[in-house]
Write an enzyme that holds these catalytic residues in place. Structure first.
Site, PDB file in Angstrom:
ATOM      1  N   ARG A   7       1.418  -1.058   0.016  1.00 57.44           N
ATOM      2  CA  ARG A   7       0.115  -0.171  -0.092  1.00 57.44           C
ATOM      3  C   ARG A   7       1.164   1.603  -0.499  1.00 57.44           C
ATOM      4  NH1 ARG A   7      -4.498  -0.139   4.453  1.00 57.44           N
ATOM      5  NH2 ARG A   7      -5.209   1.677   2.944  1.00 57.44           N
ATOM      6  N   CYS A  46      -1.217   6.387   9.112  1.00 57.49           N
ATOM      7  CA  CYS A  46      -1.036   5.042   7.894  1.00 57.49           C
ATOM      8  C   CYS A  46      -2.261   5.546   7.281  1.00 57.49           C
ATOM      9  CB  CYS A  46      -1.978   3.914   9.409  1.00 57.49           C
ATOM     10  SG  CYS A  46      -3.605   4.617  10.005  1.00 57.49           S
TER      11      CYS A  46
END
Length: 279
Positions: free
Chosen positions: A177, A235
């Site tokens: 990611r 995040c």
């Protein structure tokens, strides 16, 4: 006083202590009611449930990330209704390495309550130990917690958009990611330019946090000489970033901050730059 992690035996020993408070934070991004369903089926004896969307976040808006910071007054009211006082020892747990429980840990500290720890090994470790469990929900009990807010725990998007800002971001998402190779949650792949990648799963071995000497050595190798107060955790939505801060605090690397909006807020404005790859 426990302020980072607590073991199953230590919680078992204090489970009947009226000045201790346990919260179940199990949650699944794929099924947002699964955590509550599992809690209703079985949980640590005496534990209350905190829902990531409903209790530990506020509603999403067009400019926020996926898990905006909760309204402080509403969160305080919820915690008081479970019996929170200023001298209460709080323990939080989940079934995902502490990734969700760390959000509750961080929020309690943001409210000024330092006596909070994540259960090392989570619900799986508790179950393996055959420690007390139940399907019965505890009765509400009125606490009298008074918050002492810690606004300096947070760095926001405006801070990060300032030229020559001092912050060094550390991204807790998976490598795929972070690099933009695979993105199944957010509509845009990549990361905030200049970020370093430290997946939260690097903090654990099996279901437990790594030994503190190992964890500290790994973090020191990443951070090098960067002042700890300049480290900002990010995040996807500001939840699992708390796991990295917890790991740092656990090994005595204190003073880092959080960007709560994280990647899912950052990409709301197309004028903000994005980066792909490992750099």
């Amino acid at each position: 006083m426990y302020q980072t992690l607590i073991s199953v035996p230590d919680l078992v020993e204090n489970l009947a202590n009226p000045n201790w408070l346990v919260f179940d934070c199990r949650f699944s991004l794929a099924d947002t009611e699964l955590g509550l369903f599992m809690y209703e089926g079985n949980h640590i004896q005496g534990a209350y449930y905190l829902h990531l969307d409903n209790d530990l976040s506020s509603p999403i808006t067009p400019t926020t990330g996926r898990h905006p910071m909760p309204d402080a007054d509403q969160l305080i009211a919820k915690l008081r209704a479970c019996g929170l006082n200023n001298d209460t020892q709080v323990v939080v747990y989940d079934d995902n390495f502490g990734a969700m429980a760390a959000r509750a840990w961080w929020l309690l500290r943001w409210l000024g309550h330092d006596q909070v720890a994540v259960l090392n090994g989570g619900f799986e470790a508790w179950r393996k130990a055959q420690a007390p469990m139940t399907s019965h929900e505890p009765e509400p009990r009125q606490g009298h917690f008074t918050a002492h807010m810690q606004p300096d725990f947070i760095v926001d998007v405006d801070d990060l958009m300032q030229p020559n800002h001092p912050w060094q971001l550390v991204d807790a998402r998976s490598v795929e990611r972070f690099t933009g190779e695979k993105e199944l949650i957010d509509p845009i792949a990549g990361h905030i330019p200049g970020s370093w990648n430290r997946p939260l799963t690097d903090n654990v071995e099996g279901i437990y946090f790594k030994a503190p000497e190992v964890l500290r050595a790994e973090w020191e190798a990443l951070l090098k000489a960067t002042p700890l107060e300049q480290i900002v955790h990010v995040c996807g939505s500001g939840v699992t970033a708390c796991h990295n801060q917890l790991a740092m605090e656990y090994v005595g690397l204190t003073g880092s901050k959080l960007y709560p909006g994280s990647w899912s807020e950052w990409i709301r404005d197309p004028s903000r730059p994005i980066a792909l790859g490992k750099d």
